[in-house]
Design a protein around this motif. Structure first.
Motif, PDB file in Angstrom:
ATOM      1  N   ALA A 134      45.485 -29.111  14.232  1.00 16.44           N
ATOM      2  CA  ALA A 134      45.451 -29.595  15.615  1.00 16.44           C
ATOM      3  C   ALA A 134      45.702 -28.463  16.599  1.00 16.44           C
ATOM      4  O   ALA A 134      45.095 -28.405  17.667  1.00 16.44           O
ATOM      5  CB  ALA A 134      46.491 -30.702  15.799  1.00 16.44           C
ATOM      6  N   CYS A 135      46.597 -27.533  16.228  1.00 18.28           N
ATOM      7  CA  CYS A 135      46.853 -26.368  17.088  1.00 18.28           C
ATOM      8  C   CYS A 135      45.610 -25.492  17.198  1.00 18.28           C
ATOM      9  O   CYS A 135      45.238 -25.038  18.286  1.00 18.28           O
ATOM     10  CB  CYS A 135      48.021 -25.553  16.543  1.00 18.28           C
ATOM     11  N   PHE A 136      44.953 -25.247  16.057  1.00 11.97           N
ATOM     12  CA  PHE A 136      43.725 -24.452  16.088  1.00 11.97           C
ATOM     13  C   PHE A 136      42.667 -25.128  16.954  1.00 11.97           C
ATOM     14  O   PHE A 136      41.943 -24.466  17.715  1.00 11.97           O
ATOM     15  CB  PHE A 136      43.185 -24.256  14.665  1.00 11.97           C
ATOM     16  N   LEU A 137      42.553 -26.440  16.826  1.00 20.43           N
ATOM     17  CA  LEU A 137      41.560 -27.171  17.612  1.00 20.43           C
ATOM     18  C   LEU A 137      41.849 -27.052  19.095  1.00 20.43           C
ATOM     19  O   LEU A 137      40.942 -26.829  19.907  1.00 20.43           O
ATOM     20  CB  LEU A 137      41.543 -28.640  17.187  1.00 20.43           C
ATOM     21  N   LYS A 138      43.117 -27.176  19.467  1.00 19.94           N
ATOM     22  CA  LYS A 138      43.500 -27.048  20.875  1.00 19.94           C
ATOM     23  C   LYS A 138      43.227 -25.646  21.407  1.00 19.94           C
ATOM     24  O   LYS A 138      42.891 -25.478  22.584  1.00 19.94           O
ATOM     25  CB  LYS A 138      44.988 -27.380  21.036  1.00 19.94           C
ATOM     26  N   ALA A 169      35.990 -30.563  15.115  1.00 15.24           N
ATOM     27  CA  ALA A 169      35.706 -29.130  14.999  1.00 15.24           C
ATOM     28  C   ALA A 169      34.250 -28.893  14.606  1.00 15.24           C
ATOM     29  O   ALA A 169      33.584 -28.010  15.159  1.00 15.24           O
ATOM     30  CB  ALA A 169      36.645 -28.505  13.968  1.00 15.24           C
ATOM     31  N   TYR A 170      33.748 -29.690  13.656  1.00 21.94           N
ATOM     32  CA  TYR A 170      32.334 -29.578  13.280  1.00 21.94           C
ATOM     33  C   TYR A 170      31.440 -29.816  14.500  1.00 21.94           C
ATOM     34  O   TYR A 170      30.453 -29.098  14.713  1.00 21.94           O
ATOM     35  CB  TYR A 170      31.982 -30.596  12.200  1.00 21.94           C
ATOM     36  N   GLU A 171      31.782 -30.839  15.274  1.00 16.14           N
ATOM     37  CA  GLU A 171      30.952 -31.147  16.448  1.00 16.14           C
ATOM     38  C   GLU A 171      31.006 -30.020  17.467  1.00 16.14           C
ATOM     39  O   GLU A 171      30.002 -29.681  18.096  1.00 16.14           O
ATOM     40  CB  GLU A 171      31.423 -32.463  17.074  1.00 16.14           C
ATOM     41  N   GLU A 174      28.689 -27.491  16.644  1.00 17.86           N
ATOM     42  CA  GLU A 174      27.331 -28.038  16.610  1.00 17.86           C
ATOM     43  C   GLU A 174      26.829 -28.266  15.187  1.00 17.86           C
ATOM     44  O   GLU A 174      25.623 -28.236  14.928  1.00 17.86           O
ATOM     45  CB  GLU A 174      26.364 -27.156  17.414  1.00 17.86           C
ATOM     46  N   ARG A 175      27.751 -28.503  14.288  1.00 17.64           N
ATOM     47  CA  ARG A 175      27.380 -28.872  12.908  1.00 17.64           C
ATOM     48  C   ARG A 175      27.446 -30.407  12.843  1.00 17.64           C
ATOM     49  O   ARG A 175      28.343 -31.019  12.269  1.00 17.64           O
ATOM     50  CB  ARG A 175      28.329 -28.201  11.930  1.00 17.64           C
ATOM     51  N   TYR A 176      26.435 -31.012  13.486  1.00 18.74           N
ATOM     52  CA  TYR A 176      26.498 -32.437  13.787  1.00 18.74           C
ATOM     53  C   TYR A 176      26.417 -33.323  12.538  1.00 18.74           C
ATOM     54  O   TYR A 176      27.030 -34.397  12.507  1.00 18.74           O
ATOM     55  CB  TYR A 176      25.384 -32.806  14.764  1.00 18.74           C
ATOM     56  N   LYS A 177      25.700 -32.897  11.524  1.00 17.84           N
ATOM     57  CA  LYS A 177      25.567 -33.736  10.325  1.00 17.84           C
ATOM     58  C   LYS A 177      26.898 -33.847   9.589  1.00 17.84           C
ATOM     59  O   LYS A 177      27.286 -34.929   9.137  1.00 17.84           O
ATOM     60  CB  LYS A 177      24.477 -33.182   9.413  1.00 17.84           C
ATOM     61  N   LYS A 178      27.603 -32.726   9.489  1.00 10.29           N
ATOM     62  CA  LYS A 178      28.918 -32.760   8.842  1.00 10.29           C
ATOM     63  C   LYS A 178      29.904 -33.577   9.685  1.00 10.29           C
ATOM     64  O   LYS A 178      30.737 -34.307   9.142  1.00 10.29           O
ATOM     65  CB  LYS A 178      29.441 -31.337   8.628  1.00 10.29           C
ATOM     66  N   ALA A 179      29.816 -33.435  10.993  1.00 13.04           N
ATOM     67  CA  ALA A 179      30.674 -34.234  11.872  1.00 13.04           C
ATOM     68  C   ALA A 179      30.388 -35.722  11.681  1.00 13.04           C
ATOM     69  O   ALA A 179      31.315 -36.541  11.603  1.00 13.04           O
ATOM     70  CB  ALA A 179      30.456 -33.827  13.329  1.00 13.04           C
TER      71      ALA A 179
END
Length: 391
Positions: A134-138, A169-171, A174-179
């Motif tokens: 969550a910290c990395f995402l922020k 994070a995938y989204e 732009e790795r939409y399929k994995k997201a």
């Protein structure tokens, strides 16, 4: 900890990951790794060119500052021993206060401490990795977020928070399929996660636009969540934080529905007035008032209907209510004057019309009505005099 918020696609950084400890320790290189910084004298710490007091989470405090409550550091944290529980609790506190970099360091120290102490608690380690993710995402580091979420899911398969954070994070990358796959997995565990539903709809539309009707054929396989996991999640006690978030979402959803209903009823009422269907329009405005009893315009709008239906007393009461909410409302004074006229109270009608003209001398309708009401008042006085018996 609550779920981290989604970041706009394309904003995520993909910095490299440098593990400095043995496999599984997860240490990040942040200014010399996750080790504690050397002790500085109180008030001498400098961050980004400005002095900063040592935070309570770091265990140091200025002697001249008031006592700070650090009891949260001693709260139980699963099966973690006290010194590691303190690191986790400190990270949670820092995260809630928006200090994501400092929180990340605390979680890293806790992860490394687990490896050094030989602690093998999948649940506690999974939470630490998920929290650090969550910290990395922020901080916009989507690549590191994905790696930590994947580690958390290896420890605790189908755990909701790391699934959601990895999907975000995938989204972002732009790795939409994995997201899409992760969001769909989340919904197998809990169909009520609205953010996952919204994201699935958004990504589905995007993939259809990009790849056409055959877009599903190119998706990675979506794992099947075991029924036992679904049941375990449903039976798990809801934390106060989650319950509060759900209640807030429910209240927001109810408010949105109420606002949409109100807007529709008011528009329907206005349209019915234009068509001259005053009885039905009055009913629509009455429904609106049940939703928003403090809306002044509803009283003045409904008063029109009552006037057209010759229900003058009710029209007057609506104008009274409007004037209680807005004492200077011209429409309310004017329509109450018409109601008084219908009730043959010409003196009160004259007073309200004069009030309208005092507020706005250019209201031509009020001038004409005042002339007529003045004539009616004069005639009523003459009639009253004529019928008064002489002594």
């Amino acid at each position: 900890m609550g779920n981290a918020q989604d970041k706009p696609p394309g904003s995520g950084g993909g910095g490299g990951r440098s593990d400095q400890a043995a496999a599984g320790s997860g240490t990040r290189s942040r200014g010399g790794g996750g080790a504690e910084k050397p002790h500085r004298a109180p008030g001498k710490g400098v961050v980004n060119g400005s002095q900063r007091e040592n935070s309570p989470a770091g265990g140091q405090q200025r002697q001249d500052s008031p006592a700070v409550d650090t009891s949260y550091l001693d709260a139980p944290a699963g099966a973690l021993p006290p010194h590691l529980a303190r690191l986790k609790n400190a990270g949670n506190h820092l995260f809630k206060n928006g200090q994501f970099g400092d929180a990340l360091e605390k979680y890293t120290q806790a992860i490394d401490g687990c490896a050094e102490a030989g602690i093998d608690s999948p649940e506690d380690l999974g939470i630490l990795y998920s929290n650090r993710a969550a910290c990395f995402l922020k901080d916009g580091n989507s690549t590191e977020c994905i790696q930590d979420c994947t580690k958390a899911l290896e420890l605790q398969p189908f755990s909701l928070k790391p699934l959601l954070r990895r999907a975000m994070a995938y989204e972002t990358l732009e790795r939409y399929k994995k997201a899409y796959v992760d969001y769909k997995t989340v919904l197998q565990v809990d169909t009520g996660v609205q953010s996952a539903r919204d994201s699935v709809h958004r990504i589905t539309k995007m993939l259809i636009d990009e790849e056409g009707p055959q877009w599903r054929e190119n998706l990675p396989e979506i794992p099947t969540v075991p029924l036992s996991v679904q049941l375990e999640h449903r039976d798990k006690p809801v934390s106060a934080e989650v319950a509060q978030a759900r209640a807030a979402r429910a209240a927001q959803g109810e408010a949105t529905k109420k606002e949409a209903r109100f807007t529709l009823l008011k528009r329907e009422g206005n349209d019915l007035v234009k068509k001259g269907t005053f009885q039905k329009a009055m009913e629509k405005y009455t429904e609106c008032l049940a939703l928003k009893p403090e809306e002044c315009a509803l009283y003045t709008n409904r008063s029109i209907c009552f006037l057209k239906l010759n229900r003058f007393e009710e029209a007057k009461k609506d104008c009274d209510s409007a004037l209680q909410l807005e004492p200077g409302n011209k429409k309310a004074f004017y329509r109450r004057a018409l109601a008084y006229k219908g009730l043959q109270d010409y003196l009160s009608a004259s007073s309200d019309l004069q009030e309208v003209l005092q507020l706005d001398p250019n209201v031509r309708e009020a001038e004409l009505e005042l002339e007529e009401v003045t004539g009616l008042l004069r005639q009523s006085l003459m009639d009253s005099t004529a019928h008064t018996p002489r002594v």
